[in-house]
Structures are given as C-alpha cells and as structure tokens.
Motif scaffolding. Structure first.
Motif, PDB file in Angstrom:
ATOM      1  N   ARG A  62      59.783 -14.118-110.115  1.00 50.19           N
ATOM      2  CA  ARG A  62      59.216 -12.915-109.520  1.00 50.19           C
ATOM      3  C   ARG A  62      58.405 -13.272-108.287  1.00 50.19           C
ATOM      4  N   PRO A  63      58.808 -12.808-107.110  1.00 45.06           N
ATOM      5  CA  PRO A  63      60.094 -12.169-106.864  1.00 45.06           C
ATOM      6  C   PRO A  63      61.232 -13.186-106.978  1.00 45.06           C
ATOM      7  N   ALA A  64      62.358 -12.761-107.477  1.00 45.25           N
ATOM      8  CA  ALA A  64      63.474 -13.670-107.729  1.00 45.25           C
ATOM      9  C   ALA A  64      63.937 -14.329-106.443  1.00 45.25           C
ATOM     10  N   PHE A  65      64.132 -15.641-106.533  1.00 44.53           N
ATOM     11  CA  PHE A  65      64.606 -16.379-105.362  1.00 44.53           C
ATOM     12  C   PHE A  65      65.290 -17.651-105.838  1.00 44.53           C
ATOM     13  N   ASN A  66      66.473 -17.931-105.281  1.00 48.64           N
ATOM     14  CA  ASN A  66      67.228 -19.133-105.616  1.00 48.64           C
ATOM     15  C   ASN A  66      67.227 -20.120-104.459  1.00 48.64           C
ATOM     16  N   LEU A  67      67.304 -21.397-104.799  1.00 46.98           N
ATOM     17  CA  LEU A  67      67.502 -22.453-103.817  1.00 46.98           C
ATOM     18  C   LEU A  67      68.995 -22.665-103.634  1.00 46.98           C
ATOM     19  N   TYR A  68      69.447 -22.638-102.398  1.00 50.37           N
ATOM     20  CA  TYR A  68      70.854 -22.906-102.086  1.00 50.37           C
ATOM     21  C   TYR A  68      70.933 -24.166-101.226  1.00 50.37           C
ATOM     22  N   ASN A  69      71.775 -25.087-101.628  1.00 49.29           N
ATOM     23  CA  ASN A  69      71.900 -26.339-100.905  1.00 49.29           C
ATOM     24  C   ASN A  69      72.545 -26.088 -99.544  1.00 49.29           C
ATOM     25  N   THR A  70      71.938 -26.611 -98.505  1.00 49.35           N
ATOM     26  CA  THR A  70      72.477 -26.429 -97.159  1.00 49.35           C
ATOM     27  C   THR A  70      73.625 -27.374 -96.855  1.00 49.35           C
ATOM     28  N   ASN A  71      73.846 -28.366 -97.711  1.00 49.74           N
ATOM     29  CA  ASN A  71      74.929 -29.334 -97.508  1.00 49.74           C
ATOM     30  C   ASN A  71      76.194 -28.814 -98.177  1.00 49.74           C
ATOM     31  N   GLU A  72      77.110 -28.285 -97.387  1.00 51.74           N
ATOM     32  CA  GLU A  72      78.307 -27.660 -97.928  1.00 51.74           C
ATOM     33  C   GLU A  72      79.282 -28.669 -98.527  1.00 51.74           C
ATOM     34  N   LEU A  73      79.051 -29.960 -98.321  1.00 51.61           N
ATOM     35  CA  LEU A  73      79.920 -30.983 -98.906  1.00 51.61           C
ATOM     36  C   LEU A  73      79.608 -31.221-100.383  1.00 51.61           C
ATOM     37  N   VAL A  74      78.444 -30.798-100.829  1.00 52.10           N
ATOM     38  CA  VAL A  74      78.085 -30.976-102.241  1.00 52.10           C
ATOM     39  C   VAL A  74      79.058 -30.176-103.102  1.00 52.10           C
ATOM     40  N   GLY A  75      79.683 -30.858-104.040  1.00 57.47           N
ATOM     41  CA  GLY A  75      80.660 -30.218-104.900  1.00 57.47           C
ATOM     42  C   GLY A  75      82.052 -30.172-104.323  1.00 57.47           C
ATOM     43  N   ARG A  76      82.211 -30.541-103.061  1.00 58.93           N
ATOM     44  CA  ARG A  76      83.528 -30.501-102.416  1.00 58.93           C
ATOM     45  C   ARG A  76      84.047 -31.896-102.093  1.00 58.93           C
TER      46      ARG A  76
END
Length: 267
Positions: free
Chosen positions: A209-223
C-alpha cells in the motif's frame, strides 16, 4: 539462440562460456561489436578477453549503482548498518525522477528492500535514501564510492552522485570506462554474490500500500541462458549502456557495452 544481444557480445559470450575461455588473441581476432566501447572479462580471474575502446570515458548513468550497492554492502559487512535497518526517506529522496519506487517523504523501508529496489529496478530515490542512511548525506556517500573506486584501480572513474542521473550544480563531472565498471562489477559479485539473487528477479512486489512492483530493467533476464545480472543505463550524454554477467558451468563472464545508439544495439 535468439537474437538478443545483437550488436553486442552475445556470440563471444556463448563461445567463451561453452569453450571455457579461448585466448585473448583469438577473441580479438575473430569478433567485433558495433558499439563504440565494450569489454568482456572473466569474473574469476579478471582477465580481459575482449575489449574495444575500453578506456574511453563515458558518463556512467545507472551503472553507477553497481558501486552504490558495493559501498552499501561493505557497510553491512563491517557492521556499520544492518540489512534490517529501518531507512526513512528524506524529502530529497522523494523528489527524485526517472526510475523510482515513489518513496514518500518519511516513508520507512528496510535497508534490504531498498537495496533490492536498486538492484532490480535501478531506483534513484532508493539510491539516495540508502546513501543518506549510511553516510549521513549523499555527498559523504559519494566520497566513499570514489575512494572504493580508487582501491579497485578504477583510475579513469569519478562518481558525482549515487544514482547516475546527470550531475546537479556543484556535483562535478561523472565518468567511467568499460574497463573500470567491469572491475566494480567483479568486486561486487565476488564479495557479495547474493546480489545476483536480486538482479536475476524479473518482477517482485515492493510494497502493498500503495501497491507497487519492481520490474527488472534488464530485458535479457529470463531470455538468455545463465544471465543473472547486472544493470542497464541510459542518459543522453552516455547513450545506452549494459553491464551484464552470465554463468554456464564453471565459467562466469562480465560484459560491458557502452554508448550504444539505441536499446536494440545495446541488447
């Protein structure tokens, strides 16, 4: 292999990882990259396997956060602070722009949560909050960053702040090189491998609260197989930057791409 990292070091990274590391001369003679400045380093020895204009000074942008994390975790290791410390966000931290987690003035978060925000999402407001908590002011923290850089032999580096946005009036010039930032990355993941548990996360909740997620800026992660870090960056003066590390088998490599023309070339 899909074409992630086209225009950068993917072919070299795959070859070295699978072959266990060819001679430097072989790498230099076979590969080139389109970006103005790049470097590939063996994480265990620090041996440079490929370089291109690796000593050219370039503003570090968000790659500076590798040193922010290193200095912060040094303070944890010495007992100066604890990962469980409550960190109160200042008015200055709450006014930060760019990549942020929207810290409110006076908001309290555990130090570990702010470090993860820096590692995963490159949060600028978290960087200032951490710096002020550890050193009393961001300026004092930056002095530690520059001292640590000198200890690592980063002779062509000067940090002006803890977040990497263009320096404000009075902060002075900020610059680093592909070689220097690779040294910082090697020190970070060698001394504090737990950072890689953070930088390989693609999405993680930061607050409810307030809801907020961290998004990885490295698009290679998981790819990209074996890739688990470290940091991306961009400001107009630096171009598009990528500091990456991957491991396959016993081989871990660190690559740096600097001053790319766009996000596609960086990756």
């Amino acid at each position: 292999m899909v074409h992630v990292w086209r225009g950068a070091l993917v072919a070299l990274l795959v070859t070295l990882a699978l072959a266990g590391g060819p001679a430097v001369a072989s790498a230099q003679g076979v590969f080139d990259v389109s970006v103005p400045s790049a470097l590939l380093m063996a994480a265990d020895t620090g041996q440079v396997l490929f370089e291109k204009n690796a000593d050219d000074p370039i503003p570090p942008a968000s790659l500076v956060k590798v040193m922010t994390l290193l200095v912060a975790l040094d303070a944890v290791r010495t007992g100066e602070v604890s990962l469980d410390d409550p960190v109160r966000a200042s008015e200055r931290a709450s006014r930060m722009t760019g990549s942020i987690v929207y810290l409110a003035p006076g908001e309290v978060q555990p130090l570990i949560q702010l470090l993860k925000a820096i590692a995963i999402a490159g949060a600028n407001d978290a960087s200032i909050a951490v710096a002020e908590h550890i050193a009393g002011s961001e300026g004092a923290f930056v002095e530690r960053m520059n001292q640590r850089a000198q200890e690592l032999g980063m002779t062509r580096t000067r940090f002006a702040n803890s977040h990497g946005l263009p320096p404000a009036a009075g902060e002075g010039e900020a610059y680093t090189t592909a070689r220097d930032i690779a040294k910082a990355a090697r020190a970070l993941i060698t001394s504090y491998p737990q950072v890689l548990e953070w930088t390989k996360i693609r999405v993680e909740p930061f607050r409810e609260r307030p809801a907020f997620n961290l998004y990885n800026t490295n698009e290679l992660v998981g790819r990209y197989e074996g890739l688990d870090g470290l940091r991306t960056g961009y400001i107009e003066a630096s171009g598009w930057l990528l500091l990456a590390t991957a491991q396959r088998g016993e081989t871990r490599l660190i690559s740096v791409v600097m001053a790319a023309r766009d996000q596609a070339e960086r990756q």
